[in-house]
Scaffold this motif. Structure first.
Motif, PDB file in Angstrom:
ATOM      1  N   UNK A  37       0.823  -1.209   0.000  1.00 20.09           N
ATOM      2  CA  UNK A  37       0.000   0.000   0.000  1.00 20.09           C
ATOM      3  C   UNK A  37       0.861   1.265   0.000  1.00 20.09           C
ATOM      4  N   UNK A  38       2.066   1.166   0.542  1.00 19.22           N
ATOM      5  CA  UNK A  38       2.940   2.335   0.672  1.00 19.22           C
ATOM      6  C   UNK A  38       4.289   2.152  -0.011  1.00 19.22           C
ATOM      7  N   UNK A  39       4.635   0.915  -0.341  1.00 15.96           N
ATOM      8  CA  UNK A  39       5.949   0.635  -0.923  1.00 15.96           C
ATOM      9  C   UNK A  39       5.755   0.039  -2.311  1.00 15.96           C
ATOM     10  N   UNK A  40       6.549   0.518  -3.255  1.00 10.33           N
ATOM     11  CA  UNK A  40       6.455   0.087  -4.648  1.00 10.33           C
ATOM     12  C   UNK A  40       7.349  -1.139  -4.849  1.00 10.33           C
ATOM     13  N   UNK A  41       6.726  -2.314  -4.915  1.00  5.36           N
ATOM     14  CA  UNK A  41       7.481  -3.561  -5.075  1.00  5.36           C
ATOM     15  C   UNK A  41       7.778  -3.888  -6.540  1.00  5.36           C
ATOM     16  N   UNK A  42       7.446  -3.003  -7.433  1.00  6.68           N
ATOM     17  CA  UNK A  42       7.776  -3.248  -8.844  1.00  6.68           C
ATOM     18  C   UNK A  42       9.261  -3.053  -9.123  1.00  6.68           C
ATOM     19  N   UNK A  43       9.957  -2.347  -8.220  1.00  8.86           N
ATOM     20  CA  UNK A  43      11.403  -2.178  -8.377  1.00  8.86           C
ATOM     21  C   UNK A  43      12.121  -3.417  -7.840  1.00  8.86           C
ATOM     22  N   UNK A  44      13.027  -3.976  -8.594  1.00  9.85           N
ATOM     23  CA  UNK A  44      13.730  -5.203  -8.159  1.00  9.85           C
ATOM     24  C   UNK A  44      14.465  -5.026  -6.835  1.00  9.85           C
ATOM     25  N   UNK A  45      15.024  -3.837  -6.621  1.00  9.03           N
ATOM     26  CA  UNK A  45      15.770  -3.607  -5.387  1.00  9.03           C
ATOM     27  C   UNK A  45      14.870  -3.746  -4.169  1.00  9.03           C
ATOM     28  N   UNK A  46      13.665  -3.224  -4.251  1.00  8.75           N
ATOM     29  CA  UNK A  46      12.714  -3.310  -3.141  1.00  8.75           C
ATOM     30  C   UNK A  46      12.240  -4.742  -2.973  1.00  8.75           C
ATOM     31  N   UNK A  47      11.929  -5.425  -4.076  1.00  8.38           N
ATOM     32  CA  UNK A  47      11.420  -6.786  -4.003  1.00  8.38           C
ATOM     33  C   UNK A  47      12.449  -7.751  -3.426  1.00  8.38           C
ATOM     34  N   UNK A  48      13.757  -7.462  -3.633  1.00  2.00           N
ATOM     35  CA  UNK A  48      14.800  -8.336  -3.118  1.00  2.00           C
ATOM     36  C   UNK A  48      15.012  -8.153  -1.614  1.00  2.00           C
ATOM     37  N   UNK A  99      10.784   0.192   6.414  1.00  2.23           N
ATOM     38  CA  UNK A  99      12.027  -0.305   5.813  1.00  2.23           C
ATOM     39  C   UNK A  99      13.218  -0.089   6.743  1.00  2.23           C
ATOM     40  N   UNK A 100      13.195   0.996   7.552  1.00 11.00           N
ATOM     41  CA  UNK A 100      14.310   1.255   8.470  1.00 11.00           C
ATOM     42  C   UNK A 100      14.347   0.232   9.593  1.00 11.00           C
ATOM     43  N   UNK A 101      13.191  -0.081  10.172  1.00 10.95           N
ATOM     44  CA  UNK A 101      13.114  -1.017  11.294  1.00 10.95           C
ATOM     45  C   UNK A 101      12.671  -2.409  10.842  1.00 10.95           C
ATOM     46  N   UNK A 102      12.916  -2.722   9.567  1.00 10.96           N
ATOM     47  CA  UNK A 102      12.575  -4.036   9.039  1.00 10.96           C
ATOM     48  C   UNK A 102      13.408  -5.102   9.746  1.00 10.96           C
ATOM     49  N   UNK A 103      12.726  -6.102  10.321  1.00 11.37           N
ATOM     50  CA  UNK A 103      13.347  -7.166  11.109  1.00 11.37           C
ATOM     51  C   UNK A 103      13.915  -6.657  12.438  1.00 11.37           C
ATOM     52  N   UNK A 129      15.313   9.719  -5.363  1.00 13.73           N
ATOM     53  CA  UNK A 129      15.708   9.484  -6.760  1.00 13.73           C
ATOM     54  C   UNK A 129      14.649   8.701  -7.521  1.00 13.73           C
ATOM     55  N   UNK A 130      13.998   7.753  -6.854  1.00 17.43           N
ATOM     56  CA  UNK A 130      12.984   6.919  -7.489  1.00 17.43           C
ATOM     57  C   UNK A 130      11.744   6.877  -6.605  1.00 17.43           C
ATOM     58  N   UNK A 131      10.622   6.636  -7.229  1.00 20.49           N
ATOM     59  CA  UNK A 131       9.350   6.572  -6.485  1.00 20.49           C
ATOM     60  C   UNK A 131       9.215   5.188  -5.856  1.00 20.49           C
ATOM     61  N   UNK A 132      10.002   4.954  -4.797  1.00 22.13           N
ATOM     62  CA  UNK A 132       9.998   3.635  -4.164  1.00 22.13           C
ATOM     63  C   UNK A 132       8.880   3.494  -3.143  1.00 22.13           C
ATOM     64  N   UNK A 133       8.475   4.586  -2.500  1.00 21.46           N
ATOM     65  CA  UNK A 133       7.438   4.550  -1.467  1.00 21.46           C
ATOM     66  C   UNK A 133       6.780   5.900  -1.374  1.00 21.46           C
ATOM     67  N   UNK A 134       5.649   5.901  -0.736  1.00 21.39           N
ATOM     68  CA  UNK A 134       4.902   7.141  -0.579  1.00 21.39           C
ATOM     69  C   UNK A 134       5.608   8.056   0.411  1.00 21.39           C
ATOM     70  N   UNK A 135       5.286   9.346   0.304  1.00 18.13           N
ATOM     71  CA  UNK A 135       5.871  10.314   1.220  1.00 18.13           C
ATOM     72  C   UNK A 135       5.331  10.089   2.620  1.00 18.13           C
ATOM     73  N   UNK A 136       6.121  10.461   3.605  1.00 12.90           N
ATOM     74  CA  UNK A 136       5.714  10.295   4.988  1.00 12.90           C
ATOM     75  C   UNK A 136       6.697   9.423   5.746  1.00 12.90           C
TER      76      UNK A 136
END
Length: 612
Positions: free
Chosen positions: A474-485, A538-542, A524-531
């Motif tokens: 809903x907030x993160x763009x998983x179409x980018x390979x870097x995010x999906x990995x 992503x910062x506190x992931x795991x 640089x890229x539209x990886x996630x929504x603003x806020x």
């Protein structure tokens, strides 16, 4: 003289005889005529009655003799009832003498029931339920006490099931809908005419449209319509009937109605977009009363001497033995409610240290509020962003470049939560609270939670049956390979608003630098929504520990349908969304939880016209 007197007497006597004699004769004649006429009249009626009975009986005998087919069972119907005669031919034959002999019998009809009155008869009514659901009433002669035993016919009175007509409910809108439908059809027919046409039908359509619109007005239900609405509807229907004969092409009508429907849908969508924009605008606009309060407090603050502007108990600011809370806010009332509710519900309020971080514009007002309204024995510290010399000047400009419709999501106050170890270098653990929360329980118990080497403690929002449900995509763009990995699409999400942070583990993992790296990647890229929320995921992931749901209830800032029992049992309730409790567009049923921690009789609130 004597002769004249006798003459007068004679004349008077003759006159008396001439007057009274006719009166006596006429009266006697009238008496004779009345007596004779009444007798003859009674005799005539009596003879007529007997002739009618004779004719009736003869007719019955003739039908039986000729073998005529029997009549239908239903021989008489009144209103909702039918009298059914179940008598056979043999019954009629045996009962003819009884019918002829009973001269004093009569039948009275009252309303929808027919009751036969007969001397020496006892009638019993039985109510039975027929197979089709309607009620039948059987009139059976129980006993017949007379000289002649006559078998009377069985009479059945059947109540017919009425056809239930649809009853209009009170407050219905059937007529209103019909009038609106008539207007649409009339305008569609009117569009078929030439632009310069002034025919009789066009003039009549325009007139009917005006009449119906005037009759409809602002009515939303049938009870709001005037008495003349029915007549106007009939007149319009007649005109539409004429128009349908003049314009019989159905395909043209269909195209026109489709165009009108599309136009209406476009207008509705435009109104929705405008409503959303205005709601967003109202949500991020400072109310007039709140601006007045901030200005009055700021003016009062600068009347104090520098030593008087300092809050007490400053020695507790960096003591790790106390329970430290932090809130980032530029709202005086919101900060006051968070502090008041936290201290009020704490078991050890004297051990609470509240750190309020704000901007330089609101620093004087918030400081002045807590100088005038100390909160028990708790310690309050107000910090300004300008005091953070370590903060890069380019950081604020980088946040402003985020693409967000609401500037609050990209504000410096919203993102400073990722620098808590730098703001409080001497603390090991701190509880973060958003300024749109209300504390309803003691939160000091969170310091006893085993963090299990995790950095962030928060409640989850990944259960689909919860009002606060969120998914990563809903907030993160998983179409980018870097995010999906790097991240799992199905990973459980959590909420900001009440978070327990282990600052020692945070420093050890250097998560603030990780946040900066993700912030630059998203620029640089539209990886996630603003806020701050997607960046927090992503910062506190795991690095996030799941807390029990009883600590934090979300959804009071929008129509989420959060359950009342969840609100009542939660230690913290969160007005996440546009409808903040200090705004006029707040949800009324949730506003009471926030209002109870403010004294609206305070002179400053009264002076700025701030009410609950």
């Amino acid at each position: 003289m004597r002769i004249l007197r006798w003459q007068r007497i004679c004349i008077i006597c003759l006159l008396s005889v001439s007057v009274f004699a006719p009166i006596f004769l006429v009266s006697y004649r009238l008496k004779t005529l009345t007596l004779d006429g009444s007798t003859e009249f009674i005799e005539d009626l009596y003879s007529i009655k007997h002739r009618a009975d004779a004719l009736k009986l003869n007719a019955i005998e003739q039908e039986e003799g000729d073998g005529v087919k029997e009549p239908n069972e239903e021989v008489y119907r009144v209103g909702d009832y039918s009298i059914v005669n179940n008598t056979t031919n043999e019954d009629l034959k045996s009962g003819q003498s009884g019918i002829a002999g009973e001269k004093n019998s009569s039948v009275e009809t009252t309303g929808n029931a027919i009751v036969g009155k007969h001397q020496n008869k006892q009638v019993q009514m039985e109510e039975v339920l027929s197979s089709n659901g309607s009620k039948e009433y059987l009139l059976n002669e129980a006993t017949l006490e007379s000289d002649q035993r006559v078998r009377s016919p069985q009479v059945k009175i059947i109540r017919h099931k009425q056809r239930s007509l649809p009853q209009k409910r009170k407050g219905g809108d059937e007529k209103v809908k019909q009038m609106i439908d008539q207007l649409i059809r009339a305008k569609a027919y009117l569009s078929f005419a030439a632009p310069e046409s002034n025919s009789h039908l066009v003039r009549q359509l325009k007139q009917r449209i005006k009449e119906v619109e005037r009759g409809l007005g602002d009515a939303r239900k049938d009870s709001d319509l005037s008495r003349s609405a029915g007549q106007r509807m009939r007149n319009m229907e007649m005109t539409l009937s004429k128009a349908s004969r003049v314009y019989p092409d159905c395909s043209s009508m269909v195209k026109k109605l489709r165009a009108m429907t599309q136009s209406a849908e476009d207008q509705v969508q435009t109104q929705r977009d405008q409503s959303t924009f205005l709601t967003q605008l109202a949500g991020r606009t400072t109310p007039k009363g709140l601006h007045c309060l901030s200005m009055r407090l700021t003016a009062e603050f600068f009347t104090f001497q520098p030593e008087e502007q300092k809050l007490p108990n400053q020695q507790n600011y960096d003591d790790p033995k106390f329970f430290h809370f932090v809130v980032f806010s530029d709202n005086v009332l919101a900060s006051a409610v968070v502090v008041n509710s936290t201290v009020y519900n704490a078991k050890e309020p004297e051990k609470i240290v509240f750190h309020i971080v704000t901007d330089s514009l609101n620093f004087p007002g918030i400081s002045m509020w807590f100088l005038l309204n100390p909160v028990g024995n708790a310690t309050i510290q107000v910090l300004s962003i300008d005091d953070f010399k370590w903060l890069s000047k380019d950081y604020a400009s980088l946040l402003e470049k985020q693409k967000s419709l609401d500037p609050r999501y990209s504000s410096l106050l919203n993102h400073l939560r990722f620098y808590l170890p730098d703001i409080f270098p001497h603390l090991d653990k701190i509880l973060f609270l958003d300024h749109d929360v209300v504390v309803q329980g003691d939160l000091t118990g969170l310091w006893r939670v085993n963090m299990k080497r995790k950095v962030n403690g928060a409640v989850q929002t990944c259960q689909e049956d919860m009002p606060s449900f969120r998914r990563m995509d809903m907030y993160i763009n998983f179409s980018y390979p870097l995010v999906a990995e790097k991240f799992d699409l199905h990973a459980c999400t959590w909420a900001f608003g009440m978070n327990l942070f282990d600052l020692r583990e945070w420093r050890r993992r250097d998560l603030s630098r990780k946040y900066q790296r993700f912030l630059l990647m998203g620029h640089d890229k539209a990886l996630w929504k603003a806020g701050s929320l997607p960046l927090g995921w992503v910062t506190f992931y795991n690095h996030t520990l799941t807390l029990d749901q009883k600590w934090h209830a979300l959804g009071l800032g929008y129509e989420s349908g959060v359950r009342l029992e969840d609100i009542e049992r939660a230690a913290v309730v969160h007005y996440d969304g546009i409808m903040k409790p200090w705004l006029d567009l707040a949800i009324g049923k949730y506003k009471g939880y926030w209002n109870k921690y403010l004294d609206f009789n305070h002179p400053y609130l009264q002076g700025c016209n701030i009410h609950g």
